[in-house]
Structures are given as C-alpha cells and as structure tokens.
Motif scaffolding. Structure first.
Motif, mmCIF file in Angstrom:
data_model
loop_
_atom_site.group_PDB
_atom_site.id
_atom_site.type_symbol
_atom_site.label_atom_id
_atom_site.label_comp_id
_atom_site.label_asym_id
_atom_site.label_seq_id
_atom_site.Cartn_x
_atom_site.Cartn_y
_atom_site.Cartn_z
ATOM 1 N N LYS A 101 15.552 -1.187 -11.312
ATOM 2 C CA LYS A 101 16.195 -2.140 -12.219
ATOM 3 C C LYS A 101 17.632 -2.442 -11.783
ATOM 4 N N LEU A 102 18.273 -1.472 -11.135
ATOM 5 C CA LEU A 102 19.658 -1.674 -10.698
ATOM 6 C C LEU A 102 19.763 -2.518 -9.440
ATOM 7 N N LYS A 103 18.710 -2.534 -8.604
ATOM 8 C CA LYS A 103 18.776 -3.245 -7.331
ATOM 9 C C LYS A 103 19.073 -4.736 -7.501
ATOM 10 N N PRO A 104 18.376 -5.477 -8.403
ATOM 11 C CA PRO A 104 18.731 -6.905 -8.573
ATOM 12 C C PRO A 104 20.162 -7.112 -9.043
ATOM 13 N N MET A 105 20.667 -6.217 -9.868
ATOM 14 C CA MET A 105 22.042 -6.340 -10.345
ATOM 15 C C MET A 105 23.040 -6.123 -9.206
ATOM 16 N N ILE A 106 22.734 -5.152 -8.343
ATOM 17 C CA ILE A 106 23.627 -4.882 -7.213
ATOM 18 C C ILE A 106 23.622 -6.046 -6.234
ATOM 19 N N LEU A 107 22.433 -6.592 -5.933
ATOM 20 C CA LEU A 107 22.340 -7.726 -5.007
ATOM 21 C C LEU A 107 23.039 -8.953 -5.575
ATOM 22 N N LYS A 108 22.922 -9.166 -6.868
ATOM 23 C CA LYS A 108 23.594 -10.301 -7.486
ATOM 24 C C LYS A 108 25.109 -10.144 -7.415
ATOM 25 N N ARG A 109 25.576 -8.925 -7.599
ATOM 26 C CA ARG A 109 27.025 -8.693 -7.514
ATOM 27 C C ARG A 109 27.533 -8.917 -6.097
ATOM 28 N N ILE A 110 26.727 -8.525 -5.089
ATOM 29 C CA ILE A 110 27.129 -8.748 -3.694
ATOM 30 C C ILE A 110 27.186 -10.234 -3.385
ATOM 31 N N ASN A 111 26.206 -10.986 -3.867
ATOM 32 C CA ASN A 111 26.199 -12.430 -3.612
ATOM 33 C C ASN A 111 27.329 -13.141 -4.346
ATOM 34 N N ASP A 112 27.655 -12.686 -5.546
ATOM 35 C CA ASP A 112 28.743 -13.313 -6.310
ATOM 36 C C ASP A 112 30.111 -12.957 -5.761
ATOM 37 N N ARG A 113 30.170 -11.881 -4.969
ATOM 38 C CA ARG A 113 31.464 -11.469 -4.429
ATOM 39 C C ARG A 113 32.032 -12.514 -3.477
ATOM 40 N N SER A 114 31.143 -13.235 -2.761
ATOM 41 C CA SER A 114 31.624 -14.234 -1.813
ATOM 42 C C SER A 114 32.279 -15.422 -2.504
#
Length: 323
Positions: free
Chosen positions: A34-47
C-alpha cells in the motif's frame, strides 16, 4: 535532590525505553504494497519543485566560471611550465619536476619511485569528471543494460542543466569550451597577471557555486571509485573500477557527493621562493602543497587567499635548523 540522583534518572530512562518498545510492538505490520504507490507518487511530484528559480543565476555563473577556468589554465600553461608524471597522476608546477619519491607506477605496481616527467596536458590539471545525462530528475534508475543508451557529459554541466540552464549540443558532447592557442611571447607580464587573476577568481566561483548547488540538487559518488551521478539516486550500471585501476566490474556503492568529487582540487607539491630549484625527497616534510590551479596562479604573481597559506607552508623553512 532529584537532579543529583543518578539512580532516579537511570530508572526513568529505562522505563521510557520499555514503554516505547511496547508501543511499537503492539502496532500491526506495515503493508509495503500500500505504501509503494504513495512513495512513487511522491518521487514523481518531487520533480515539480525543480528547477528552483532562485538557483538559475547561480547555475549560469558556475557554467561561465568553468569556461573561464579552462581558457585561463590553457593560456597559463603556455607561459608557466607544468609537468605530469608518465606513470601516475602526479603534477608539478615549476621549471622542472621534483625528485620526491611518491610515484606508485602504472596500475600501482610500484611504490616510492622517482617520477618520470613529461609536459602536462589540460586534463592533468583540470580532471574531467563525467556523468550520465538524464532526461529529467524523476526518470527511472538507469539499469546495467541501459548504460549505452544515455550520453555522458561533464558532471558540472549536468548539475547546471538540472538547475535550469539550457545546454547546447556542444556542451552535451563535452566540447563546449573553445581552447585559445596563444603564443607565450605575445603575452606581457601584466597580461599574464590579469589572466591568472581571472583564472583564480573563476576557480573560487566554480567551487563555491558547485557547493551551493549541491545543497539543493542531490549528487552521488561511488565509495570505491570516482564515478559520479547527478540525481536523487545512483544508477545500477555495474561499472565500478572501469574508470580507475581496479580489475573487477561490480555495482557502485553510492554516498553523498561533495564539491571535491565534481571539482577535484588535484593537490601537488608547491615550491616556494626560498626552496631549492628541485624539491628533494629527504626534505619532503618541510614542503607544502597546493591545488595545481592555485599553484599556477601563484607562480604568475597572484596574491593568494589566506586559506591556502597553511597548506602551502608559506612561512615554513626548507631545511632543518642546525643546533
């Protein structure tokens, strides 16, 4: 009385640790799926937060300082003799090379040998540091089978590009700086001093600017070799040792990069005015060191900043005192 009672505080700390361990042990297991999509979304939003607009002028200044540094050093090399060892990375500034036995030979097969000096080149003084050119900061990690799909450009150029500076095709090919071929006889003493002063200023601006950019834009360096990666995480290309003398090819072990990893200072023995023409091995403890760029500028008559005095042993003696 309570403050002086060590037994009371030891008991309180122990009780706190017990309660904390009970709190964590009572929690259910973390579901990483469940945490993996949240982490990937945070990485993509960081840019979306990059590039930082306030850092764009500094990145342009760093790129301009790099060009001025390369041009200045290439001109000063035609006036001031600089020597490089044939078998190791040692460099020396002066009429002739020193006789200090610090050569380890090709592929580290020797130790404490006398250097064999040849005329140096620009890359002997300004060490080229290249890295992969990313499409964007949030792209996927470069895998081993993708190592030939990405161009390699100067690490400083990649850092400035991620900071918002647009790069042309020549910069992407690593040929962005035009080397000026000037005859040494055509340069007056005042002109040499002016070029050396501008070169030293460019050196200070470059290192200070890169240090500030690294506080905002992440970069990684391998712990076992000189590979540098500008980005939030290192690549997965198994090339550790390819650009050094190691014989094994394995994955890199990344750590946070500092300014010396992107702008290597290239420290060398520095000859002072009261030193002998050739630095002797038996008196090596009395001699100082300096970055090669700084040493070249000092030989041109530039007054150096005081932060280099201790390293260069400016006021030190060159021979032991006689009792």
């Amino acid at each position: 009385m309570i403050l002086k009672n060590k037994g009371y505080w030891n008991a309180a700390v122990t009780e706190g640790f017990v309660r904390l361990s009970r709190l964590y042990s009572s929690n259910s297991k973390i579901d990483f799926k469940k945490l993996k999509p949240m982490i990937l979304k945070r990485i993509n939003d960081r840019s979306k937060d990059y590039p930082v607009k306030a850092m764009i002028p500094l990145a342009r200044e760093v790129l301009e300082a790099r060009a001025l540094l390369i041009q200045g050093v290439s001109i000063l090399m035609q006036v001031i003799p600089v020597w490089a060892c044939k078998f190791c990375p040692e460099v020396h500034v002066g009429p002739q090379g020193h006789s200090i036995k610090t050569c380890w030979g090709c592929r580290h097969r020797a130790k404490n040998q006398v250097h064999e000096w040849i005329p140096s080149k620009l890359n002997d003084i300004i060490v080229p540091v290249e890295t992969y050119h990313l499409q964007n900061m949030s792209q996927d990690i470069i895998r081993h089978d993708q190592r030939f799909d990405f161009d390699r450009i100067p690490a400083i150029a990649e850092l400035c590009w991620q900071a918002g500076v647009s790069l042309d095709d020549e910069t992407l090919k690593g040929k962005d700086v035009e080397i000026i071929d000037t005859s040494a006889d055509s340069l007056s003493k005042s002109k040499v001093w002016e070029i050396a002063n501008g070169t030293l200023n460019a050196w200070e601006v470059l290192r200070t600017g890169v240090q500030k950019l690294l506080m905002v834009y992440p970069a990684r360096v391998c712990s076992h070799c000189s590979e540098v990666h500008v980005g939030p995480s290192g690549h997965k290309a198994r090339m550790c040792g390819v650009f050094a003398y190691e014989s094994w090819r394995g994955p890199h072990f990344w750590k946070r990069a500092v300014v010396d990893d992107l702008v290597p200072p290239k420290i060398s023995w520095s000859r002072r005015d009261h030193d002998p023409p050739v630095l002797l091995d038996e008196r090596r403890d009395f001699y100082g060191h300096a970055p090669v760029v700084v040493d070249i500028c000092s030989k041109a008559g530039i007054h150096l900043p005081k932060k280099y005095f201790c390293m260069m042993k400016v006021r030190g003696v060159s021979v032991p005192f006689q009792s």
